[in-house]
Structure formats: C-alpha cells, structure tokens
Design a protein around this motif. Structure first.
Motif, short mmCIF file in Angstrom:
data_model
loop_
_atom_site.label_atom_id
_atom_site.label_comp_id
_atom_site.label_asym_id
_atom_site.label_seq_id
_atom_site.Cartn_x
_atom_site.Cartn_y
_atom_site.Cartn_z
N GLU A 77 -1.38 0.91 5.80
CA GLU A 77 -1.52 -0.29 6.62
C GLU A 77 -2.68 -1.17 6.15
OE1 GLU A 77 -2.27 -1.46 11.33
OE2 GLU A 77 -1.90 0.62 10.74
N ARG A 78 -3.76 -0.57 5.68
CA ARG A 78 -4.94 -1.35 5.28
C ARG A 78 -5.12 -1.43 3.77
NH1 ARG A 78 -7.99 -2.57 9.53
NH2 ARG A 78 -7.69 -1.44 11.48
N GLU A 79 -4.17 -0.92 3.00
CA GLU A 79 -4.31 -0.93 1.56
C GLU A 79 -4.20 -2.35 1.01
OE1 GLU A 79 -2.46 1.45 -2.31
OE2 GLU A 79 -1.58 1.67 -0.32
N THR A 80 -5.07 -2.68 0.07
CA THR A 80 -5.14 -4.04 -0.46
C THR A 80 -4.75 -4.08 -1.93
OG1 THR A 80 -7.45 -3.83 -1.17
CG2 THR A 80 -7.04 -4.53 1.12
N VAL A 81 -4.67 -5.31 -2.45
CA VAL A 81 -4.42 -5.50 -3.88
C VAL A 81 -5.52 -4.83 -4.70
CG1 VAL A 81 -4.32 -7.23 -5.72
CG2 VAL A 81 -3.06 -7.60 -3.58
N ALA A 82 -6.77 -4.92 -4.23
CA ALA A 82 -7.89 -4.28 -4.94
C ALA A 82 -7.70 -2.77 -5.01
CB ALA A 82 -9.21 -4.61 -4.24
N ASP A 83 -7.18 -2.16 -3.93
CA ASP A 83 -6.89 -0.73 -3.96
C ASP A 83 -5.84 -0.41 -5.03
OD1 ASP A 83 -8.64 -0.14 -1.85
OD2 ASP A 83 -7.11 -0.65 -0.36
N LEU A 84 -4.83 -1.26 -5.12
CA LEU A 84 -3.77 -1.07 -6.11
C LEU A 84 -4.33 -1.14 -7.53
CD1 LEU A 84 -0.66 -0.68 -6.21
CD2 LEU A 84 -0.47 -3.16 -6.38
N PHE A 85 -5.29 -2.04 -7.74
CA PHE A 85 -5.94 -2.19 -9.05
C PHE A 85 -6.98 -1.10 -9.30
CE2 PHE A 85 -3.83 -6.09 -9.09
CZ PHE A 85 -4.06 -6.81 -10.25
N GLY A 86 -7.39 -0.38 -8.25
CA GLY A 86 -8.41 0.64 -8.40
C GLY A 86 -9.81 0.09 -8.58
N GLY A 130 -4.91 -12.60 -3.51
CA GLY A 130 -6.24 -12.23 -3.94
C GLY A 130 -6.48 -10.75 -3.78
N PRO A 131 -7.60 -10.26 -4.23
CA PRO A 131 -7.87 -8.81 -4.16
C PRO A 131 -7.92 -8.26 -2.75
CG PRO A 131 -9.81 -10.02 -4.88
CD PRO A 131 -8.69 -10.99 -4.91
N ASP A 132 -8.24 -9.12 -1.76
CA ASP A 132 -8.33 -8.64 -0.38
C ASP A 132 -7.00 -8.73 0.38
OD1 ASP A 132 -11.06 -8.05 -0.63
OD2 ASP A 132 -11.61 -10.13 -0.18
N THR A 133 -5.97 -9.26 -0.27
CA THR A 133 -4.66 -9.36 0.38
C THR A 133 -4.11 -7.97 0.67
OG1 THR A 133 -4.19 -11.43 -0.80
CG2 THR A 133 -2.31 -10.26 0.16
N ARG A 134 -3.69 -7.76 1.91
CA ARG A 134 -3.12 -6.47 2.26
C ARG A 134 -1.70 -6.35 1.71
NH1 ARG A 134 -3.71 -5.07 8.45
NH2 ARG A 134 -2.97 -7.21 8.66
N LEU A 135 -1.38 -5.21 1.11
CA LEU A 135 -0.07 -5.02 0.52
C LEU A 135 1.04 -5.06 1.56
CD1 LEU A 135 -0.85 -2.17 -2.05
CD2 LEU A 135 -0.65 -4.62 -2.49
N ALA A 136 0.74 -4.63 2.77
CA ALA A 136 1.75 -4.62 3.83
C ALA A 136 2.17 -6.04 4.21
CB ALA A 136 1.21 -3.89 5.06
N GLU A 137 1.34 -7.03 3.88
CA GLU A 137 1.67 -8.42 4.19
C GLU A 137 2.57 -9.04 3.13
OE1 GLU A 137 -2.09 -10.32 4.46
OE2 GLU A 137 -2.65 -9.36 6.37
#
Length: 532
Positions: A77-86, A130-137
């Motif tokens: 739910e809170r995972e972001t683009v930055a999380d995806l990029f590590g 952007g990096p803070d965009t949530r993936l769920a969105e």
C-alpha cells in the motif's frame, strides 16, 4: 566480457512435474527473444538465471550484473517508485543533506546525481511520475513502465524482461521497443509480442524437446522454423513409410516360411522320406526361421529407431479448441447499465466522471484508452469490487470476470478444486470432461493454481468460468491475451466467437478485438478508440 551460461539444466515443480530437462544455452551481449508455449519454462529460466530458483541438475554461471523486469508488480500500500528502484535510503540521505541535517560522514556517501538519474530513467520509458509516487496509485501499465525504468536504472550488463509490453498502451509499447532498439548491452526478452520480437538479434525457442537458438529476429525465426518443420515432416513421412514397408516384408516372409513348413509337414506325413532326411529338413527349417526372425527383428528395430528420431524433431502440440455451451441470452435483454457514474479510490480524486453506458443482448464492447484512464477501475466497479461515488451500476445477468491475475481462483487449490468450487452442481466426471476440453487432462487437472504459468492460469480461469454446465451470460475480460502464446490466442478467438453471451473487454490487442467481433468501443481518455 559479460555472459550467461546454462549447462544441462534440469528443474521440476514441487509436485514433481518436470519443466526443464538438459537445457544448454549461452547468452552474450545481444538482444535475445525467448519464446515458447505457455508453461514450457520461459519465466522459470529467468528465475534460474537470477538465482531466485536453484536448478535440480546442471549449473548456471553469470558473469556481469542483471536488471530484472518481472511479469507482474504487486505493490504494498505504501510502496513507492523509490522503493522499486531500491534508492529510498539514498534519497532520504540527500534530503537530510539538503536540509542541513546530515552528518559529515554521511555527506561523503551522498549520491548528488541520484534524483537526476531517476528522472532520466522514468523519462526514458515515458512515465510521468516521481520517486515518491506510490505504486498503488499507478495503473498496471504505468507500474510496468516504472519496473522497466528500475531495471535499466543501474545500467546492468543484462536486461531480463518478462513480457515487458503486457498491460501497455500504444505509447508504452513504443517506449519499450525504442528502449530495446537503443540497448547495447545484453538482453533476454520473454515475449509473445511479435512486433517487439522483430527487434531482437536472436531467438531462443523452448519446447518440450529442449532449447534451440535461431540467429536473426522473429520473422527470420518463423521462416527458418517453417523450413525445418517441413523437412522434419517429410523425414517423418518417409520413416513411417519405411517402417510400414519393413513390417509388410516381415509379415510376407513369415507367411512364406509358414507355407514351406506346412508343405514339409505334409510331406513327412506321407511317410515316404527317410527319417534322417526328415530330421535334416526340420533342422534347416528351424535355422531358416530363426535367421529370418533375427533379420526381421533387426530391420524392425532400425526402422522404429529412424521413426523415433524423425518424431523427436517434431514437437507434438495439441491445439486448444473451445466448444462452449449456450447461455441463451436474448438480443433485447439489458445486460448492464451505468447511470451518471463517478468513481475512484478517493472521493476528491475520481478516475471516472459522470459516465452513462448500456449494454443489451450479446453485445461485444471494448473499453479502450491510454494507461491510467480508468479501464480496469471501470471493470472493477462493474464487477462489484468498487462502489461508485455517485450514480448507479446495475448488472442484470450472471457474469464472470477474469482479471489480469485471475483473482477469481484460489492459488492454493488445484484446478479441479477451483472448478468444483465455481460449479458446485457438476459431477466429478463432468468436471474432468470440461477441464479436458481446455487441455487439463488426467493429473494435469490436479496441478496447484499457484504453480501455473500466467498463460496456463488464464486458461484455467476460462475453463472454470466457461466450461461449466451454465456459462455466464456476461464475460468480463481484462487484457486476456497478455500471457498467452500465439496459438492459445488464436484458440481463444475461436472459442469466444462461438460464445453466445455478452463480452465486455479491456485490451490493447487490435487484432484480437477484430477477430472476436468487437462491435462497439467505450473510450476513456482521448488517446484511443471511438466515442462512447
């Protein structure tokens, strides 16, 4: 130099079903398309290369770095683009540094170009995020783009892409094709997208017989494959003819020997031949019969060996042929009605606004539009998984929905158990017969859903929803061709053409929509399709 080598690889599912046997492959700095029928082990091969799975036999050697794009991204739910990029921690450090809250030692570890490189990677795949965009969105297609950007971000020696154009609209597909066209490192691309495969430098085909490499793109592969298949079929026909001729000759020789033996027996019965001569003739006959039998056995063995060799060059493939029971949906029956619907996951940010729409009888309607326009949201709304913010949704007939992850099925249960759960009135024999029509015969029906490939899972979903004694009058499909090989897509087209119910479909596959007789399009957004 970066390379990937697989030697005598073997792998099987936890229940013992063999997927890969004795596979030998080498990948260098070129773009390789990995093709083959659903369930043959393409995604498994990528997982063995990355180390996510370990081979039961053989060895995998990787020299260089890997960037992986998986088939599906299922974000928290809170995972972001930055999380995806590590890079979540690295970005947090930069922000502390910019705010003057970072220590001196931390500043030496700061990557001052990070934000710029993230933006460049996202722009490369045409994603406005952007990096803070949530993936769920993000929509499924947007998440695919984000995952692709993350895969290329670290400039790996090899890109491993599993169905990269799935869920993508036209502009997204173009972005993937352009990215690979300019990619100068290695790439292994699992795909059924013929347009994308035509950009490859080589094609590796996985079949139940093993792996074969073909130089050139998809078009060259198909031409060479057709030539080889024609030659193999001619060899098989010749071997079958030779084997039949050997069997006929052996039969004629045996019959001649039987006639000679019978004549000798009659002569002996007359009693006018000396006993010693009778014994000699009998010995000679037995020796002749024995020699003839050995020769016939050797010739049969050689013919059967040639026949087996010829057959081994041709993978025996069963085509999926769907024969569906009628729904009896009349032409004037209202199937679906939306009146002034506004919907979304946040009341102050609706995705769909003031939409009115009606389907009657066995209509076939495609919902089209660019990624993020709300196509999957609309299907979820119609299926009851989301309540409208305003307006009403009315589904007047029984329906089944197959989403991109076939969420209607229990991944922990077998195909047979799922079928019985969705068709509680069907007998065991009826369940088995229905699944067999979808090529889940005998023990194949006992496979656990969670062990199936994406294409096999969709086929199982179709079997469980449409194979029962009363198919639903409305079938809702969300990108149904994404995980199917070309042969299965064509079989699905044939089956859906014979389906007499209504179809509501989200797809970017123009050929598929034409072939199943889509008669109307509901456009969300301005980039694709016709007006509602």
């Amino acid at each position: 130099m970066a390379s990937i080598s697989l030697s005598r690889i073997g792998w099987a599912t936890p229940d013992g079903h063999s997927v890969l046997t004795g596979v030998d492959l080498n990948f260098g700095q070129e773009r390789t398309g990995l093709v083959g029928r659903n369930g043959v082990g393409k995604s498994t091969l990528l997982k063995l290369i990355t180390g996510e799975l370990q081979p039961l036999a053989g060895t995998v050697r990787v020299t260089g770095t890997l960037g992986l794009l998986k088939q599906a991204v299922r974000p928290g739910e809170r995972e972001t683009v930055a999380d995806l990029f590590g890079v979540t921690g690295a970005l947090a450090l930069l922000r502390r540094a910019e705010a003057g809250a970072a220590g001196v030692e931390e500043l030496t570890d700061a990557d001052w170009t990070l934000a710029e490189r993230i933006a460049a990677a996202l722009a490369r795949v045409g994603l406005d995020a952007g990096p803070d965009t949530r993936l769920a969105e993000l929509s499924g297609g947007q998440r695919t783009r984000a995952s692709l950007a993350a895969a290329v971000f670290a400039a790996p020696d090899f890109l491993l892409l599993d169905e990269p154009t799935n869920n993508l609209d036209r502009s997204g597909r173009d972005a993937v094709i352009a990215l690979l066209a300019g990619w100068r490192a290695g790439a292994i691309v699992v795909s059924h997208d013929r347009e994308l495969l035509d950009r490859m430098d080589a094609i590796v085909e996985l079949t139940s017989l093993g792996a074969a490499r073909f130089g050139g793109n998809w078009t060259h592969y198909r031409e060479r494959k057709a030539t080889e298949l024609d030659a193999a079929q001619q060899d098989l026909a010749h071997a079958e003819k030779q084997a039949a001729e050997v069997r006929r000759k052996a039969q004629r020789a045996a019959e001649r020997q039987d006639r000679r033996d019978a004549a000798g027996s009659r002569k002996a019965a007359q009693g006018d031949m000396p006993r010693i001569l009778l014994g000699a003739r009998k010995s000679n006959a037995e020796a002749s019969r024995g020699a003839g039998a050995k020769l016939a056995d050797r010739q049969r063995a050689e013919a059967e060996m040639a026949l087996t060799s010829a057959r081994s060059r041709i993978e025996i493939l069963q085509d999926l042929s769907l024969a569906l029971l009628p729904t009896g949906l009349p032409a004037n029956r209202t199937v679906l009605r939306l009146d002034g619907v506004t919907a979304g996951y946040e009341a102050d940010h609706p995705i769909i606004r003031d939409l009115s729409f009606t389907m009657e009888g066995p209509e076939r309607v495609a919902i089209v539009g660019p990624n993020g326009s709300g196509k999957t949201t609309l299907l979820t709304l119609i299926a009851g998984g989301l309540a409208p913010i305003r307006g009403t949704v009315s589904v007047a007939v029984d329906f089944a929905m197959l989403d991109q992850r076939v969420g209607i099925l229990d991944p922990a249960a077998s195909i047979l158990d799922n079928f019985q759960g969705l068709n509680p009135g069907a007998t065991d024999n009826a369940c088995r017969a229905a699944l067999a029509r979808f090529l889940f015969r005998a023990d194949a029906a006992l496979q656990q859903m969670g062990t199936l490939s994406g294409g096999q899972m969709l086929r199982a979903g179709l079997a469980c929803t449409l194979g029962g004694p009363r198919p639903p009058a409305l079938l809702i499909l969300d990108e149904p061709t994404n995980h199917l090989d070309v042969e299965s897509v064509e079989a699905m087209e044939a089956g859906l053409r014979s389906y007499d119910g209504a179809i509501l479909l989200v797809s970017h596959d123009e050929t598929f929509m034409t072939n199943i007789g889509i008669g109307r399009r509901l456009s969300l957004g301005a980039a694709e399709g016709d007006a509602p």
